[in-house]
Enzyme design. Structure first.
Site, mmCIF file in Angstrom:
data_model
loop_
_atom_site.group_PDB
_atom_site.id
_atom_site.type_symbol
_atom_site.label_atom_id
_atom_site.label_comp_id
_atom_site.label_asym_id
_atom_site.label_seq_id
_atom_site.Cartn_x
_atom_site.Cartn_y
_atom_site.Cartn_z
ATOM 1 N N TYR A 81 0.715 -1.267 0.061
ATOM 2 C CA TYR A 81 0.180 -0.077 0.047
ATOM 3 C C TYR A 81 1.007 1.036 0.165
ATOM 4 C CZ TYR A 81 -2.999 3.928 1.635
ATOM 5 O OH TYR A 81 -3.703 4.854 1.530
ATOM 6 N N GLU B 192 -14.195 -1.067 6.092
ATOM 7 C CA GLU B 192 -14.101 0.293 5.430
ATOM 8 C C GLU B 192 -15.444 0.320 4.559
ATOM 9 O OE1 GLU B 192 -10.380 1.896 3.724
ATOM 10 O OE2 GLU B 192 -11.512 2.257 1.817
ATOM 11 N N TYR C 266 -1.293 13.034 6.837
ATOM 12 C CA TYR C 266 -0.926 12.094 7.535
ATOM 13 C C TYR C 266 0.600 12.040 8.123
ATOM 14 C CZ TYR C 266 -5.160 8.921 6.997
ATOM 15 O OH TYR C 266 -6.335 8.597 7.054
ATOM 16 N N ARG D 22 -11.603 13.431 1.848
ATOM 17 C CA ARG D 22 -12.464 12.462 2.678
ATOM 18 C C ARG D 22 -13.804 12.252 1.500
ATOM 19 N NH1 ARG D 22 -9.339 9.563 5.542
ATOM 20 N NH2 ARG D 22 -8.053 10.922 7.004
ATOM 21 N N ARG E 1 1.654 7.211 -6.404
ATOM 22 C CA ARG E 1 0.383 7.910 -6.601
ATOM 23 C C ARG E 1 0.796 9.466 -6.520
ATOM 24 N NH1 ARG E 1 -5.249 7.113 -3.400
ATOM 25 N NH2 ARG E 1 -3.656 7.108 -1.824
HETATM 26 C C1 3EB Z 1 -7.773 5.754 5.594
HETATM 27 O O1 3EB Z 1 -8.724 6.898 5.973
HETATM 28 C C2 3EB Z 1 -8.411 4.646 5.119
HETATM 29 O O2 3EB Z 1 -5.355 5.624 -0.288
HETATM 30 O O3 3EB Z 1 -6.828 6.165 -1.589
HETATM 31 C C3 3EB Z 1 -9.389 5.371 2.437
HETATM 32 C C4 3EB Z 1 -9.854 5.933 1.297
HETATM 33 C C5 3EB Z 1 -8.099 4.724 2.568
HETATM 34 C C6 3EB Z 1 -8.810 5.867 0.176
HETATM 35 C C7 3EB Z 1 -6.424 5.728 -0.568
HETATM 36 C C8 3EB Z 1 -7.033 4.866 1.814
HETATM 37 C C9 3EB Z 1 -7.501 5.547 0.421
HETATM 38 O O4 3EB Z 1 -6.551 6.295 5.487
HETATM 39 C C10 3EB Z 1 -7.782 4.022 3.988
#
Ligand code: 3EB
Length: 337
Positions: free
Chosen positions: A143, A325, A204, A217, A150
């Site tokens: 990941y 999720e 993050y 989001r 990306r």
């Molecule tokens: C998160 O909130 C959970 O890498 O495109 C959710 C939606 C998550 C998209 C992405 C990853 C992605 O981090 C994981």
């Protein structure tokens, strides 16, 4: 004057060919079954098949339709469809020891296609990452390997800003290799929404990986008004909460989505209105462990109500401690017009 084409998606069985209602045309499809495959179908439209179904869970086709007859094509291994207002692009990356350089070039090719075809506003992406929690040949989690490639593609194409990062899903599959679908708009304006309960993913901290994930989001595509909800997990701030407790994680996910689609989050993004969980449609629920399905299903049904088409898939999420999720959308006034 011709009316702007309007998008609508629905879930259909995997068997048989998708039958759009009168006056609608298939733009593109995603087959959540057992195969990994990308091609233009005999009827013309692109189909991405991702290996994500399993016994006891759902197998289905997500069908994106539009009111204007689309044109279809392929370029650089990418497959696409467009209707003058919306563009559907899909690509695949075969399994390899390290993904980032190929993710970068493939996503850059997709971003170039988006620009050249004249649909510069990406409003939704799905990223299907095989062996998402496994390690690449350099010991980096696959990941995080994907996320780095990306991020480089976004930076190369859009600069360092976060303004072009759309709603997205990043999720495991039951196979190997990476694939994606993006939706982009010609004249629409994507408005990206963040969640007050969660650190924006693109902020993050480094403990999770060398680059932060490139997504919002949620995204509202104006003026259609449809709200696209990203894959949402049991994360508060940037930390996983309720490790090992799938019921509590499911509740946090549902609370996170309720917060995200509610009035205050939309107002913070400069948008009017607000929605509740019962407005969510076309939900997909990704469940890490097969045994957790009954608990997750019961809580989703209770929170989302009986009207929501909901599909359940047994796949890994992008952190080892995330057990569930959920994604979906809230249709705007132009949906299904
Ligand atoms: C998160 O909130 C959970 O890498 O495109 C959710 C939606 C998550 C998209 C992405 C990853 C992605 O981090 C994981």
């Amino acid at each position: 004057m011709t009316r702007r084409p309007s998008l609508q998606a629905y879930f259909a069985p995997l068997t048989g060919t998708p039958q759009p209602v009168l006056g609608r045309h298939v733009l593109g499809t995603i087959a959540f079954g057992e195969k990994f495959h990308l091609a233009l179908e005999p009827q013309g439209h692109p189909e991405l098949a991702v290996p994500m179904s399993s016994p006891g869970f759902d197998a289905f086709r997500e069908v994106w339709t539009t009111t204007t007859e689309p044109a279809f094509g392929t370029r650089d291994g990418l497959v696409f469809a467009h209707d003058g207002e919306h563009l559907f692009v899909s690509g695949t990356i075969a399994p390899r020891p390290v993904y980032a350089p190929t993710v970068r070039t493939t996503y850059e090719a997709a971003f170039s296609l988006v620009t050249e075809l004249g649909y510069p506003h990406i409003f939704r992406m799905w990223n299907f990452v095989g062996d998402i929690l496994g390690s690449n040949a350099e010991g980096l989690e696959i990941y995080q390997d994907f996320v780095a490639g990306r991020a480089e593609a976004f930076a190369a194409h859009h600069g360092d800003g976060t303004a072009h990062m759309p709603a997205a899903t990043g999720i495991g599959t039951r196979g190997e290799g990476i694939s994606f679908v993006l939706l982009a708009s010609r004249t629409g304006h994507p408005r990206h929404v963040e969640n007050q309960r969660q650190t924006p993913a693109y902020h993050y901290p480094e403990q999770y990986g060398p680059k932060p994930p490139s997504f919002a989001r949620a995204t509202v595509l104006e003026p259609s008004g449809t709200l696209y909800v990203s894959g949402t997990a049991s994360i508060l701030g940037h930390e996983t909460v309720h490790q090992g407790d799938v019921a509590a994680q499911t509740d946090v996910v549902l609370e996170n989505i309720a917060e995200l689609i509610g009035g205050p989050s939309l107002a913070a993004a400069g948008l009017d209105g607000g929605h509740e969980l019962k407005d969510l449609r076309l939900a997909k629920v990704y469940v890490r462990h097969e045994r957790d399905l009954p608990v997750v299903r019961a809580r989703c049904r209770e929170a989302l109500g009986p009207d929501v088409e909901t599909m359940y898939l047994n796949v890994a999420v992008c952190r080892d401690d995330l057990l569930v999720e959920i994604e979906g959308l809230v249709p705007g006034p132009e949906w299904a017009r």
